[in-house]
Design a protein around this motif. Sequence first.
Motif, PDB file in Angstrom:
ATOM      1  N   THR A 112       0.808  -1.214   0.000  1.00  0.00           N
ATOM      2  CA  THR A 112       0.000   0.000   0.000  1.00  0.00           C
ATOM      3  C   THR A 112       0.847   1.274   0.000  1.00  0.00           C
ATOM      4  N   LYS A 113       2.049   1.192   0.591  1.00  0.00           N
ATOM      5  CA  LYS A 113       2.891   2.384   0.666  1.00  0.00           C
ATOM      6  C   LYS A 113       4.339   1.968   0.870  1.00  0.00           C
ATOM      7  N   VAL A 114       5.259   2.762   0.314  1.00  0.00           N
ATOM      8  CA  VAL A 114       6.695   2.529   0.475  1.00  0.00           C
ATOM      9  C   VAL A 114       7.324   3.844   0.918  1.00  0.00           C
ATOM     10  N   GLU A 115       8.080   3.805   2.017  1.00  0.00           N
ATOM     11  CA  GLU A 115       8.769   4.996   2.520  1.00  0.00           C
ATOM     12  C   GLU A 115      10.249   4.684   2.667  1.00  0.00           C
ATOM     13  N   GLU A 116      11.062   5.695   2.416  1.00  0.00           N
ATOM     14  CA  GLU A 116      12.502   5.536   2.603  1.00  0.00           C
ATOM     15  C   GLU A 116      12.975   6.563   3.614  1.00  0.00           C
ATOM     16  N   THR A 153      14.808   1.195  -6.223  1.00  0.00           N
ATOM     17  CA  THR A 153      14.277   1.790  -7.454  1.00  0.00           C
ATOM     18  C   THR A 153      13.344   0.803  -8.142  1.00  0.00           C
ATOM     19  N   ILE A 154      13.757  -0.455  -8.244  1.00  0.00           N
ATOM     20  CA  ILE A 154      12.914  -1.480  -8.868  1.00  0.00           C
ATOM     21  C   ILE A 154      11.623  -1.661  -8.070  1.00  0.00           C
ATOM     22  N   ILE A 155      11.740  -1.720  -6.745  1.00  0.00           N
ATOM     23  CA  ILE A 155      10.537  -1.890  -5.904  1.00  0.00           C
ATOM     24  C   ILE A 155       9.576  -0.740  -6.106  1.00  0.00           C
ATOM     25  N   LYS A 156      10.078   0.493  -6.082  1.00  0.00           N
ATOM     26  CA  LYS A 156       9.207   1.654  -6.238  1.00  0.00           C
ATOM     27  C   LYS A 156       8.535   1.679  -7.608  1.00  0.00           C
ATOM     28  N   LEU A 157       9.286   1.292  -8.638  1.00  0.00           N
ATOM     29  CA  LEU A 157       8.693   1.246  -9.982  1.00  0.00           C
ATOM     30  C   LEU A 157       7.591   0.198 -10.074  1.00  0.00           C
ATOM     31  N   ARG A 158       7.813  -0.967  -9.490  1.00  0.00           N
ATOM     32  CA  ARG A 158       6.810  -2.046  -9.562  1.00  0.00           C
ATOM     33  C   ARG A 158       5.599  -1.761  -8.698  1.00  0.00           C
ATOM     34  N   VAL A 159       5.795  -1.035  -7.595  1.00  0.00           N
ATOM     35  CA  VAL A 159       4.657  -0.693  -6.737  1.00  0.00           C
ATOM     36  C   VAL A 159       3.800   0.361  -7.422  1.00  0.00           C
ATOM     37  N   ASN A 160       4.430   1.321  -8.088  1.00  0.00           N
ATOM     38  CA  ASN A 160       3.701   2.418  -8.727  1.00  0.00           C
ATOM     39  C   ASN A 160       3.106   2.051 -10.069  1.00  0.00           C
ATOM     40  N   SER A 161       3.441   0.870 -10.613  1.00  0.00           N
ATOM     41  CA  SER A 161       2.905   0.510 -11.930  1.00  0.00           C
ATOM     42  C   SER A 161       1.613  -0.273 -11.817  1.00  0.00           C
TER      43      SER A 161
END
Length: 161
Positions: A112-116, A153-161
């Motif tokens: 549902t959400k990713v934070e760094e 970067t890969i995780i954020k791209l796959r979560v947002n797609s």
Amino acid sequence: MNIQKFRYNGSWSKISSILLFFGCGAIFFFGKQHNNSTGVIIQNTIKLSPIGATIFYWVGFLFCIVFLVVGAYAAYKKTKNGVFLELTPYAIVIPPHGLKKETKTIPFKSITKVEESYSKGTGVLIIYWSGDQKSTLSSALFANKIAYKKAITIIKLRVNS
């Protein structure tokens, strides 16, 4: 999309630093308690008798021994091959690490959400998934910061797609 693997089990420099630091501490405290005959004064406020100082040195020694055991366990885990974080087309597969003994699979569709966040140069990726569940990925467990940046970067791209 293919499966991407990232070594995820800490670095030898950190493990060896733990072993060296707490090994030296254990030797120091053991030597001090063994040769203690005068007590100890800490910051001119705490005065310990020889018996109190011996107890203080034993506690320091045992504290160092505990961390030596943790460091030895980390070294043992490091020598085991196959400790990889996997990014499949559909999920993140987090291997057992630290005291965690089970592999965790997080489907990308349940995130549902990713934070760094960063603290003293160490990056932590916080992954919220399936309601109230939360998992973290620490940059300290990746082989290097470049691998950490590539993985998030890969995780954020796959979560947002």
